[in-house]
Structure formats: C-alpha cells, structure tokens
Design an enzyme around this catalytic site. Structure first.
Site, short mmCIF file in Angstrom:
data_model
loop_
_atom_site.label_atom_id
_atom_site.label_comp_id
_atom_site.label_asym_id
_atom_site.label_seq_id
_atom_site.Cartn_x
_atom_site.Cartn_y
_atom_site.Cartn_z
N ASP A 1 -17.81 -9.11 7.18
CA ASP A 1 -17.28 -9.91 6.09
C ASP A 1 -17.84 -11.05 5.99
O ASP A 1 -18.86 -11.60 6.84
CB ASP A 1 -15.80 -10.05 6.26
N ASP B 1 -17.04 -14.33 3.30
CA ASP B 1 -16.17 -15.60 3.34
C ASP B 1 -15.14 -15.58 4.46
O ASP B 1 -14.46 -14.70 4.45
CB ASP B 1 -15.63 -15.71 1.84
N ASP C 1 -11.64 -11.50 8.37
CA ASP C 1 -10.69 -12.14 8.73
C ASP C 1 -9.46 -12.00 7.99
O ASP C 1 -8.29 -12.71 8.05
CB ASP C 1 -11.15 -13.73 8.13
#
Ligand SMILES: [Mg+2]
Length: 273
Positions: free
Chosen positions: A14, A16, A220
């Site tokens: 991922d 961001d 996240d």
C-alpha cells in the site's frame, strides 16, 4: 527485456499511510529497506487506491519497472515484455498490458449519486471536487492532486451525513453488486474488485516463472485486508496515532512495529537481512 533474476520474494505494498507518510507523503523513513530491495532485485509492487498517473510518478522517482495495481485492484498494469510467456489481459495501452478487474468510473460515480439521493445521504467525492479542493482535502500539491483526479476504476469520497447513514450506504452499494471499503482518508466504491483479487492474479503470473516465490504484503487500513490475506506474510503497520486499524484482527496478519514508512522499513529489514 533481459532475463529477470529469480527472487525469493515479491513485495506488495500500500502507499498512503504505509510506504508513504499519511500526512507528509514522504517515504524517507523507508529508504534503507528500499535500497535493500533494490540491491536484492526484489519486485516491489504498488497496490493502492492511487491512480495509474500517480503511480507512474512513484515508479519514476524510485526507478521501479515492475507491474503495479491501481485503484484498489481496479487494474493491473504490466510493462510489455515483463513476462516472457503469454497471459490473458484486457488490452494494451502505452507500454503496458492491462488486466482490468474494475468497473468504469462513470458507472461508479452515477450509481453513488443515485444511491445517495435515494437514501438522503450527503457525500463529497473526487468527482465533486476541483483540483484545489482535492489539494486542500488531501494535502497533496496541485500537480499530484490533478493526477489523483484521473480516476478510472474507483471513486473516493467522504460521508458528510452522520451515522448510521454510512451503514445504509454500504448496504445499498453492495446490493447493486459494487464493493465498498475504507482507506486511510476516504471511503471507496468500486466494482467487484479488491486488492486481494489482483494480488492473486499477479502472484500466479510470477509463480509461472518462479514457482516457489514467497509473497509479502504491507498495509495500514481496511482496504488492505484482502491483500494482506492474499500473501504469505501480511504485515499491518501502525496508524499515525500508534494504533492499528481496528477492523483488521486476523491472527494471520502480523502487527508490525512502527508507524507507516518507519514500520514498513523495520519489518522488511527484519525479513530480508
Ligand atoms: Mg493506506
């Protein structure tokens, strides 16, 4: 293309809040692991809500020439001649073979508007914001905000109406056969795609070449869950406040030590060194 050197691992990441800082979009804290990945010739595959246009900037900056997965698994972009065997793909554009898994952006945007009108829910999506508003909302600079608006397979939006409208919205989106998820900043409506489906397809292609290759995934937020479940080693990094996303509780996913790119760096160094 010259023969790719066999790698023990492939890494899906991922962007961001994971490889790049949630607020500053810096990946400085991840540079030691990035260097190690480069030295070991390990494919690093971006797998993110970001658009193709945004990812091309990162590929250029980090000198990465591997496939990438855009817009929550909406499409897989594979450089031409990357794999030296034929495989199914939807189309060829520019220098990529594209495997499309998502639904067109206009369909998503119009369905979202219809649903919101029906259930009287206020949302603001990327399609409703001009470049300056996206800058303000994301903290991206103007150039990056313009690239983020070039959406093909996923509409990102905020919900303005108070709970439990969010639950009703999710129900209605799913009733129409679309997927609904949440990233670090936005909710997302997309087709019947997710990051995990794209990871499975791409991993199968790598395993045609390197049968024993192991997969690592780092994320996240909730939209990373299908990716983290689709890899051999799934790692969740800490949010800016030090907590882990409460919607990810699988015991098969490791809670990494460190916020965003700091955790990304530490966990990968632990595995690769
Ligand atoms: Mg994220």
């Amino acid at each position: 293309m010259e023969e790719m050197q066999a790698s023990e691992y492939i890494i899906y990441t991922d962007m961001d809040g994971t490889l790049v800082d949630h607020d500053t979009y810096s990946y400085d804290a991840a540079l030691p692991a990035l260097e190690l990945i480069n030295k070991k010739n390990i494919p690093l595959i971006f797998c993110t809500s970001k658009t193709r246009a945004e990812l091309e900037v990162y590929c250029h900056k980090l000198d990465i020439h591997h496939p990438f997965i855009s817009e929550n698994g909406g499409a897989i972009f594979i450089p031409l001649d990357y794999f030296d065997f034929p495989y199914d793909h939807t189309k060829q554009i520019d220098n990529y073979n594209v495997i499309e898994l998502g639904v067109g952006y206009n369909i998503l945007e119009s369905n979202l508007k219809e649903i919101c009108a029906k259930i009287d829910c206020q949302v603001i999506g990327f399609g409703d914001m001009d470049v300056d508003e996206v800058c303000q909302d994301t903290g991206l600079d103007r150039e990056c905000a313009a690239l983020a608006k070039q959406r093909d397979y996923d509409e990102a939006f905020r919900i303005k109406s108070p709970a439990p409208k969010d639950e009703l919205l999710e129900q209605e989106i799913r009733k129409r056969g679309f997927n609904y998820t949440k990233g670090g900043r936005y909710y997302h409506i997309m087709g019947n795609n997710d990051k995990g489906k794209a990871v499975h397809i791409l991993t199968d292609l790598y395993r045609t070449k390197w049968p024993g290759v192991k997969t690592i995934g780092l994320g996240d937020s909730l939209n990373d869950l299908p990716m983290l479940m689709a890899v051999d080693i799934g790692i969740l990094v800490q949010k800016p406040d030090g907590n882990y996303d409460p919607s990810i509780t699988s015991p098969n996913i490791k809670q990494g030590t460190g916020i965003g790119p700091k955790g990304w760096n530490q966990e990968l160094i632990n595995i690769l060194e």
